[in-house]
Design an enzyme around this catalytic site. Structure first.
Site, mmCIF file in Angstrom:
data_model
loop_
_atom_site.group_PDB
_atom_site.id
_atom_site.type_symbol
_atom_site.label_atom_id
_atom_site.label_comp_id
_atom_site.label_asym_id
_atom_site.label_seq_id
_atom_site.Cartn_x
_atom_site.Cartn_y
_atom_site.Cartn_z
ATOM 1 N N CYS A 246 33.363 34.594 48.403
ATOM 2 C CA CYS A 246 34.664 33.953 48.555
ATOM 3 C C CYS A 246 34.548 32.497 49.000
ATOM 4 O O CYS A 246 35.454 31.713 48.731
ATOM 5 C CB CYS A 246 35.515 34.740 49.537
ATOM 6 S SG CYS A 246 35.925 36.384 48.909
ATOM 7 N N GLU A 378 34.472 35.755 42.175
ATOM 8 C CA GLU A 378 35.078 37.045 41.845
ATOM 9 C C GLU A 378 36.419 36.770 41.174
ATOM 10 O O GLU A 378 37.458 37.156 41.701
ATOM 11 C CB GLU A 378 35.263 37.830 43.138
ATOM 12 C CG GLU A 378 34.858 39.253 43.036
ATOM 13 C CD GLU A 378 34.813 39.922 44.394
ATOM 14 O OE1 GLU A 378 35.645 39.624 45.258
ATOM 15 O OE2 GLU A 378 33.925 40.769 44.582
HETATM 16 O O1 AHR Z 1 30.504 40.305 49.998
HETATM 17 C C1 AHR Z 1 31.700 40.033 50.663
HETATM 18 C C2 AHR Z 1 32.777 39.535 49.736
HETATM 19 O O2 AHR Z 1 33.093 40.540 48.816
HETATM 20 C C3 AHR Z 1 32.416 38.364 48.862
HETATM 21 O O3 AHR Z 1 32.637 37.163 49.497
HETATM 22 C C4 AHR Z 1 33.314 38.515 47.693
HETATM 23 O O4 AHR Z 1 32.735 38.011 46.515
HETATM 24 C C5 AHR Z 1 33.597 39.989 47.632
HETATM 25 O O5 AHR Z 1 34.946 40.262 47.589
#
Ligand code: AHR
Length: 655
Positions: A246, A378
């Site tokens: 994120c 994501e």
């Molecule tokens: O791994 C934790 C979080 O999970 C990451 O930041 C994100 O890509 C996913 O939602």
């Protein structure tokens, strides 16, 4: 026949399967896939204080006074308890109009014979080790000579465990200067603090106060915490995905990760508050900032040090779709694509190119050999696909060799299927799949990749971890049960490594007091760290990766849950490597026959297991669940293996 006799016969069949059913077969001469060198890798995200306060060994929080609250982490101190030190003596100067990257610094104006100081609390204290040299450094400008500096280190209870008495800043005037001194603490502390004393009658500007241990990874000054980097190295990862997660997207576009802000002199790297500071309401960490001391150059260098292919992920004009979900207009996307092109030049370009020269100036004239690049983290939906197309065109026309990693969202939900079909229709290079699912899901999906199109895009299982409660739950634990289910799933990945070319557990690290997300692979406090059962599963797969996949069957079928056992096999030259999960509460004995062999064999059986499925490791008991090795041997091409209850075993024998 009476019903009772029928029942007895049925029971006999359940409890006494025939020898033929128990007999496993390995065919070492039929190669079904080549294991890519990248298969098992790591995903580093600055979450759970993994960078500042974690892997990045800096002990001072807010060293440059650039947090939103410029004195966060600092307390003032005076030798004279009646002297008010905030007014007049310590003053934060904000020069953001002229220097947006390094906007704030501290002016220290002393009246004759003032003795005042600043105390830094570290990251819930500073982890200090006795006998190791520490480097204190000060970045300053002398406005009026006459300031003398002293430094004290304190242990948990306030006792002095280190001091520098003779730190007199040289009277440079024209520009910022940096001066260092090294000292060796006399004791260890998990929650140490540091006091920097200013005395005399001078005036100076201070823009950086820093403290690093001398035992950083590879002894790099300003480098990484040794035990944590070593734990990463010990995984022997084939690739490293960074910097998130994120954090790549940011809670809004303004807070997205911008790699150009993370390179060059450390005080020119623009500090921002982490997306994780307030993203989890129950685990707020408002003092969680990214100083970018661990920035893109350091990530590339770490990849090189650990032998991992670098896989940076860039923001593609979308902020986190769980947060503000801001979208950059397509007409304004070119600076984002340019950032990607410049990054490739920074990593791979000649030292005569603009960004290759920046890399060389930072100390690495040789290229970093980056071949993988993630477009967005994501992300999902048509807005992502539209931006991905623009990125792909821009990148591939200049760097056709670059393999792009494309997102499908965060879960195997309907959105995923929409994305998967769209990406396949676009003939993308690599599809990134994320699985934060229950242990049962991992067991039941060990055959998932058996059914994938062999001619379609390659798969990157970019984030996965079994959730003992549910995704995002603070109740999740790193249990043996989770680790075994991941191991079962990984046997399916290994068996299908012609399609799945990379996989990484997520997240990689967490501070035991500053975390926002669990489960995590490696946990740490200020002085120690431990690997979870999942860590050892990752390590056992990675160090026993092998080169070629060979069939490992039971009555002609792959071994995927028959009698709660999952298994896969690879070979590496003359060595045969079997990976077997026994999810039963009792030991299981299995005969493994090597087709075409009548030789006797000698080898090892390394097992990770415990009688308690809920078993975990901890700071106090870091290796409760850890691999143990015994010798095994076989005759006439057959091994007889005893698989302990609730265990994952790796068997290695010479053929
Ligand atoms: O791994 C934790 C979080 O999970 C990451 O930041 C994100 O890509 C996913 O939602």
């Amino acid at each position: 026949m009476t019903r009772r006799i029928l029942f007895a016969i049925a029971l006999f069949c359940v409890w006494h399967p025939s020898r033929a059913q128990e007999q496993y077969l390995v065919n070492p001469t039929t190669i079904t896939a080549k294991v890519p060198s990248t298969l098992w890798g790591i995903f580093f995200e600055d979450i759970n204080r993994s960078a500042d306060g974690g892997l990045y060994a800096e002990l001072v929080k807010n060293r440059g006074f650039d947090f939103d609250d410029p004195v966060e982490g600092w307390k003032t101190w005076s030798a004279n308890p009646y002297r008010r030190v905030r007014d007049g003596i310590f003053m934060v100067i904000n020069q953001s109009a002229v220097n947006n990257k390094d906007p704030k610094f501290m002016r220290v104006t002393l009246q004759k014979s003032d003795t005042v100081g600043l105390i830094n609390e570290g990251f819930e204290g500073m982890g200090i080790k006795r006998g190791i040299p520490y480097t204190f450094s000060l970045r300053f400008k002398v406005v009026k000579p006459g300031t003398h500096v002293r430094v004290f280190l304190f242990n948990n209870s306030g006792g002095v465990i280190g001091r520098i008495n003779d730190f007199s800043p040289k009277p440079y005037t024209s520009d910022w200067s940096e001066q260092t001194a090294t000292f060796t603490p006399t004791d260890t502390a998990r929650r140490g603090t540091m006091l920097v004393i200013f005395e005399g009658g001078g005036e100076m500007d201070v823009d950086g106060i820093s403290l690093f241990p001398g035992d950083t990874w590879k002894r790099r000054p300003g480098g990484l915490r040794n035990d944590l980097a070593q734990k990463i190295y010990d995984l022997h990862p084939g690739f490293m995905r960074f910097p998130g997660g994120c954090v790549v997207e940011g809670k809004d576009i303004a807070h997205r990760y911008q790699w150009k802000n993370t390179i060059g002199p450390i005080y020119d790297r623009k500090t921002i508050q982490s997306i994780w500071a307030d993203d989890v309401p129950e685990r707020q960490t408002p003092d969680y900032y990214e100083s970018y001391g661990l920035g893109f150059y350091e990530y590339f260098q770490l990849c090189e040090d650990i032998g991992a292919s670098p896989m940076p992920i860039l923001n593609c004009g979308l902020s986190c779709q769980f947060d503000a979900a801001e979208v950059v207009p397509v007409s304004e996307l070119s600076p984002y694509v340019k950032d990607a092109l410049d990054l490739i030049e920074f990593a791979n370009g000649s030292i005569h190119s603009k960004w290759g020269a920046v890399r060389a100036k930072m100390g690495h004239p040789a290229p970093f050999h980056m071949k993988l690049l993630g477009v967005g983290n994501e992300n999902w939906g048509p807005q992502y696909l539209q931006r991905l197309k623009i990125f792909s065109k821009g990148i591939k026309s200049k760097y056709p060799y670059m393999r792009l990693v494309c997102a499908t969202g965060y879960s195997p939900n309907p959105q995923f299927h929409y994305m998967d079909s769209a990406l396949r229709a676009m003939h993308v290079d690599i599809i990134d799949e994320h699985y934060y699912m229950s242990p049962d899901w991992f067991y039941h999906n060990s055959d998932k990749y058996d059914h994938y199109d062999r001619k379609g895009p390659k798969i990157f299982v970019g984030e996965y971890a079994a959730q003992s409660a549910r995704i995002g739950s603070l109740e999740n634990r790193n249990t043996l049960k989770c680790a075994l289910s991941e191991a079962a799933f990984m046997t399916g990945i290994e068996r299908n490594s012609d399609v799945v070319q990379m996989a990484s557990y997520a997240p990689l690290m967490a501070d035991i007091s500053g975390w926002q997300w669990r489960p995590d692979l490696i946990w740490f406090d200020n002085t120690s760290s431990f690997g979870t059962p999942s860590y050892y599963v990752q390590q056992l797969f990675s160090v026993n990766k092998g080169k070629e996949v060979v069939p490992f069957t039971l009555q002609g079928n792959t071994i995927q849950g028959q009698d709660s056992i999952w298994a896969s096999a690879v070979r590496d030259g003359n060595t045969l490597i079997l990976k077997i999960v026994n999810a039963n509460p009792i030991a299981k004995t299995r005969k493994v026959t090597i087709e075409g062999s009548h030789s006797s064999m000698k080898g090892t059986l390394t097992t990770l297991g415990d009688m308690d499925l809920q078993a975990e490791n901890s700071i106090k008991n870091p290796t409760r669940v850890a691999p143990k090795e015994v010798n095994v041997s076989g005759e006439d091409g057959t091994l007889e293996l005893t698989l302990p209850p609730y265990s994952f075993s790796v068997v290695k024998v010479s053929l």
